[in-house]
Design a protein around this motif. Structure first.
Motif, PDB file in Angstrom:
ATOM      1  N   PHE A   1      30.953   8.778   2.009  1.00 36.59           N
ATOM      2  CA  PHE A   1      30.590   7.737   2.966  1.00 36.59           C
ATOM      3  C   PHE A   1      31.819   7.440   3.823  1.00 36.59           C
ATOM      4  O   PHE A   1      32.885   7.081   3.292  1.00 36.59           O
ATOM      5  CB  PHE A   1      30.113   6.483   2.235  1.00 36.59           C
TER       6      PHE A   1
ATOM      7  N   SER B   1      29.005   4.852  11.064  1.00 35.97           N
ATOM      8  CA  SER B   1      28.986   5.163   9.635  1.00 35.97           C
ATOM      9  C   SER B   1      28.191   6.440   9.413  1.00 35.97           C
ATOM     10  O   SER B   1      27.098   6.601   9.969  1.00 35.97           O
ATOM     11  CB  SER B   1      28.354   4.016   8.838  1.00 35.97           C
TER      12      SER B   1
ATOM     13  N   VAL C   1      27.271   9.703   6.283  1.00 34.90           N
ATOM     14  CA  VAL C   1      27.376  10.193   4.916  1.00 34.90           C
ATOM     15  C   VAL C   1      27.283  11.710   4.990  1.00 34.90           C
ATOM     16  O   VAL C   1      26.447  12.259   5.720  1.00 34.90           O
ATOM     17  CB  VAL C   1      26.287   9.585   3.997  1.00 34.90           C
TER      18      VAL C   1
ATOM     19  N   GLU D   1      34.797   6.986   1.085  1.00 33.08           N
ATOM     20  CA  GLU D   1      34.446   6.750  -0.317  1.00 33.08           C
ATOM     21  C   GLU D   1      33.505   7.849  -0.791  1.00 33.08           C
ATOM     22  O   GLU D   1      32.593   8.262  -0.058  1.00 33.08           O
ATOM     23  CB  GLU D   1      33.764   5.389  -0.471  1.00 33.08           C
TER      24      GLU D   1
ATOM     25  N   SER E   1      32.399  -1.325  -3.611  1.00 33.81           N
ATOM     26  CA  SER E   1      31.146  -1.048  -2.914  1.00 33.81           C
ATOM     27  C   SER E   1      29.930  -1.403  -3.758  1.00 33.81           C
ATOM     28  O   SER E   1      29.992  -1.452  -4.994  1.00 33.81           O
ATOM     29  CB  SER E   1      31.080   0.431  -2.527  1.00 33.81           C
TER      30      SER E   1
ATOM     31  N   VAL F   1      27.252  -4.526   1.282  1.00 29.41           N
ATOM     32  CA  VAL F   1      27.651  -3.133   1.094  1.00 29.41           C
ATOM     33  C   VAL F   1      28.994  -2.998   0.395  1.00 29.41           C
ATOM     34  O   VAL F   1      29.229  -2.009  -0.303  1.00 29.41           O
ATOM     35  CB  VAL F   1      27.658  -2.370   2.441  1.00 29.41           C
ATOM     36  N   GLU F   2      29.886  -3.980   0.544  1.00 27.25           N
ATOM     37  CA  GLU F   2      31.153  -3.909  -0.191  1.00 27.25           C
ATOM     38  C   GLU F   2      31.826  -5.269  -0.218  1.00 27.25           C
ATOM     39  O   GLU F   2      31.613  -6.108   0.659  1.00 27.25           O
ATOM     40  CB  GLU F   2      32.102  -2.872   0.417  1.00 27.25           C
TER      41      GLU F   2
ATOM     42  N   ARG G   1      30.757   9.340  -3.755  1.00 24.86           N
ATOM     43  CA  ARG G   1      29.773   8.864  -4.723  1.00 24.86           C
ATOM     44  C   ARG G   1      28.956  10.064  -5.195  1.00 24.86           C
ATOM     45  O   ARG G   1      28.602  10.932  -4.400  1.00 24.86           O
ATOM     46  CB  ARG G   1      28.878   7.811  -4.081  1.00 24.86           C
TER      47      ARG G   1
ATOM     48  N   THR H   1      23.140  -0.207  -2.405  1.00 29.19           N
ATOM     49  CA  THR H   1      23.025  -0.137  -0.951  1.00 29.19           C
ATOM     50  C   THR H   1      23.365   1.264  -0.451  1.00 29.19           C
ATOM     51  O   THR H   1      22.662   1.822   0.407  1.00 29.19           O
ATOM     52  CB  THR H   1      23.940  -1.173  -0.284  1.00 29.19           C
ATOM     53  N   LEU H   2      24.427   1.861  -0.992  1.00 32.46           N
ATOM     54  CA  LEU H   2      24.812   3.209  -0.575  1.00 32.46           C
ATOM     55  C   LEU H   2      23.702   4.210  -0.879  1.00 32.46           C
ATOM     56  O   LEU H   2      23.366   5.062  -0.044  1.00 32.46           O
ATOM     57  CB  LEU H   2      26.112   3.619  -1.258  1.00 32.46           C
ATOM     58  N   ASP H   3      23.115   4.114  -2.075  1.00 39.43           N
ATOM     59  CA  ASP H   3      22.033   5.033  -2.438  1.00 39.43           C
ATOM     60  C   ASP H   3      20.830   4.868  -1.505  1.00 39.43           C
ATOM     61  O   ASP H   3      20.217   5.846  -1.074  1.00 39.43           O
ATOM     62  CB  ASP H   3      21.601   4.787  -3.887  1.00 39.43           C
TER      63      ASP H   3
END
Length: 368
Positions: free
Chosen positions: A328, A284, A286, A314, A154, A147-148, A316, A158-160
């Motif tokens: 995030f 965590s 979002v 973060e 990052s 993930v980072e 995005r 993975t975030l998407d």
């Protein structure tokens, strides 16, 4: 004082070895007792289809042992030893299947062993998205994805995927990235190409410029693929980690060739179960907020009001084409903790979108 004769030294060593042998027999007996209890627990879990692995429970076990430890073993020793003990006992209940970003010999595979121990079935997949798909389809119990990275930032894919997926974060691994230069012979003699993922080449730029300035650098899809090629071609060197070195039986020309000694990659462990509080957790989320003055401040204010510490923030693009952003956020604590629960409740009243990605045991724990 005169040194003892070889005969005296051997007799002294034999005395200690006899004691170790006796202790090993006690350890073996106790390990099998533990394994039998694990099997009994497995039978109870089977009645309700309960998860075979509870990350919070395993974290609590190690935390308790670290707190009671009086040495000479340190916390890192205990973590390695008991991860493997729990992994072996867990496998007697049921085999755990884990998907990870392949190929074999990558840091992702190393992260699997670090979190689960070696008594699991680790299955490499080609993409981060495929790891999520395998988990959602029920083909595996868990998935491990990066993930980072402390130097590269990052991992956007993975975030998407976290936004779109129903997977829950069950754990994390913070893996120090110790790049090694690997060949079949353990030397650079006859080497015409150094292969690695572009990020690994970039992270070792200074060392390569000083020690191998005249050898061609070739980018590969992964360090694992580079190590596999090096195992087949004596003219190729690979930059990779310990997992690749062991899997492909390569020798190290030099260890720790990364320019940044603190280079670390964080991996997420994903599952389809709720992870309870362990005593030292992360949550965590979002979130998205309306595009108006003070909206981001209003998003963060509930955590300040409830004294919830934020460890990562973060933004995005939301991929809507409307210049909207997703935030995030990593928070210290479990979503079931009253201050966290209150802060999340307040945020739901102001955010245009909120998703809790998971609460899970933090990798860096007190005493470790």
């Amino acid at each position: 004082m005169a040194e003892g004769t070889p005969l005296d030294i051997n007799a002294e060593l034999l005395k200690f070895r006899d004691q170790i042998d006796a202790i090993d027999q006690d350890i073996l007996r106790l390990l099998n007792q533990r394994a039998a209890l694990a099997q009994s627990i497995g039978h109870v879990k089977a009645k309700t289809d309960a998860p075979v692995m509870r990350p919070e429970r395993e974290a609590q076990v190690i935390d308790k042992l670290v707190k009671a430890n009086q040495g000479p073993l340190n916390a890192a020793h205990l973590q390695v030893l008991f991860k493997e003990i729990m992994s072996a006992c867990r496998s007697l209940e049921r085999e755990v299947n884990v998907a990870f970003l392949g190929p074999l010999g990558t840091y992702s595979e190393q992260a699997v062993w670090s979190f689960f121990g070696h008594c699991v079935k680790a299955e490499p997949v080609d993409t981060i998205e495929e790891a999520f798909r395998q988990l959602q389809a029920g083909h595996v119990d868990f998935a491990v994805v990066p993930v980072e990275n402390s130097t590269e930032g990052s991992v956007a894919r993975t975030l998407d995927a976290l936004v779109d997926s129903q997977a829950s974060i069950c754990g994390e691994v913070q893996l120090p990235i110790h790049h090694q230069l690997l060949t079949r012979s353990g030397t650079l003699e006859g080497i015409t190409s150094i292969c690695a993922h572009p990020q690994a080449l970039a992270q070792c730029r200074q060392w390569l410029a000083q020690h191998a300035p005249n050898i061609t650098q070739t980018t590969m899809s992964s360090n694992g693929a580079a190590a596999k090629l090096a195992s087949e071609d004596p003219t190729v060197a690979a930059i990779a980690g310990q997992a690749a070195r062991e899997r492909y039986q390569l020798q190290a020309v030099q260890e720790h060739i990364q320019d940044d000694a603190s280079n670390t990659t964080r991996f997420l462990v994903l599952g389809q179960q709720h992870t309870g509080p362990s005593g030292f957790d992360k949550t965590s989320i979002v979130a998205s907020v309306p595009n108006r003055p003070g909206a981001v401040y209003a998003m963060l204010e509930p955590f300040n009001a409830q004294n919830v510490s934020m460890t990562r923030l973060e933004s995005r693009p939301a991929r809507t084409g409307q210049w909207e952003y997703l935030f995030f956020i990593d928070l210290q604590g479990h979503q079931n903790d009253p201050p966290m629960a209150q802060a999340l409740s307040q945020l739901r009243n102001t955010a245009s979108f909120l998703k809790v990605l998971g609460s899970y045991p933090a990798a860096q724990r007190p005493g470790n």
